[in-house]
Design an enzyme around this catalytic site. Sequence first.
Site, PDB file in Angstrom:
ATOM      1  N   ILE A  80      -1.068   0.089  -9.980  1.00 52.25           N
ATOM      2  CA  ILE A  80      -0.998   0.520 -11.371  1.00 52.25           C
ATOM      3  C   ILE A  80      -0.117   1.759 -11.508  1.00 52.25           C
ATOM      4  O   ILE A  80       0.643   1.891 -12.447  1.00 52.25           O
ATOM      5  CB  ILE A  80      -2.414   0.843 -11.916  1.00 52.25           C
ATOM      6  N   ARG A 107     -12.229  -3.631  -8.650  1.00 54.83           N
ATOM      7  CA  ARG A 107     -12.423  -2.291  -8.098  1.00 54.83           C
ATOM      8  C   ARG A 107     -11.179  -1.459  -8.391  1.00 54.83           C
ATOM      9  O   ARG A 107     -10.074  -1.833  -8.006  1.00 54.83           O
ATOM     10  CB  ARG A 107     -12.671  -2.334  -6.585  1.00 54.83           C
ATOM     11  N   GLU A 139      -9.959   9.513  -0.458  1.00 54.52           N
ATOM     12  CA  GLU A 139      -9.641  10.878  -0.041  1.00 54.52           C
ATOM     13  C   GLU A 139     -10.678  11.392   0.956  1.00 54.52           C
ATOM     14  O   GLU A 139     -11.879  11.299   0.727  1.00 54.52           O
ATOM     15  CB  GLU A 139      -9.599  11.843  -1.227  1.00 54.52           C
ATOM     16  N   GLU A 151       5.101  25.975  -6.038  1.00 60.94           N
ATOM     17  CA  GLU A 151       5.756  26.490  -7.237  1.00 60.94           C
ATOM     18  C   GLU A 151       4.870  26.404  -8.480  1.00 60.94           C
ATOM     19  O   GLU A 151       4.954  27.240  -9.374  1.00 60.94           O
ATOM     20  CB  GLU A 151       7.036  25.669  -7.455  1.00 60.94           C
TER      21      GLU A 151
END
Length: 185
Positions: free
Chosen positions: A14, A37, A119, A140
């Site tokens: 996606i 899912r 993760e 940054e």
Amino acid sequence: MNKFEEKTIQSQEIFNGKIIQLRVDDVELPNGKMAKREIVKHPGAVGIIPITQDGKILMVEQFRKPLERSLLEIPAGKLEQGEEPQVTAARELEEETGFRANQMNYLTSFYTAPGFSDEVIHLYIATNLEKVENPLPGDEDEFVDLLEVDLESAATFVDEKRIYDAKTVYAVLYLQMKKVLDQHE
């Protein structure tokens, strides 16, 4: 084969961003029914618990856009492609705090939200810190304030939800548990 395993029938990407990727999988459930899912792919990250010579925890305060507020957190950062977690930990510690650790010990790894993301955070404890004269520059787009927090204050900040993310709460609980165990030795 795991009796709870879900067989992927089809996968559709996606979104493919610089930090995360999102895909939707059609899966066959253990009972033969179909389900979808939504999965967030993440390269992984590190969290560092830097402890000063006088026993304080170095933390950073930064604004978190998804929450629309600032949080007090342990230093952390995303793994770069092919980078070992300990290398990431050393780099992130220096970028976010301006300190280097003469001792960096791996504690554990954990998934942050396994219901929808892969993760994993690798947690380290950093001691024997030394200030770096010319530290690596931070990202940054990242603005942080550095604070030294004692364990008692950190626990209060958890109660007040000033510390409210899983990796930092985990770090505070780990240090509290370690303190209790050390007192009983």
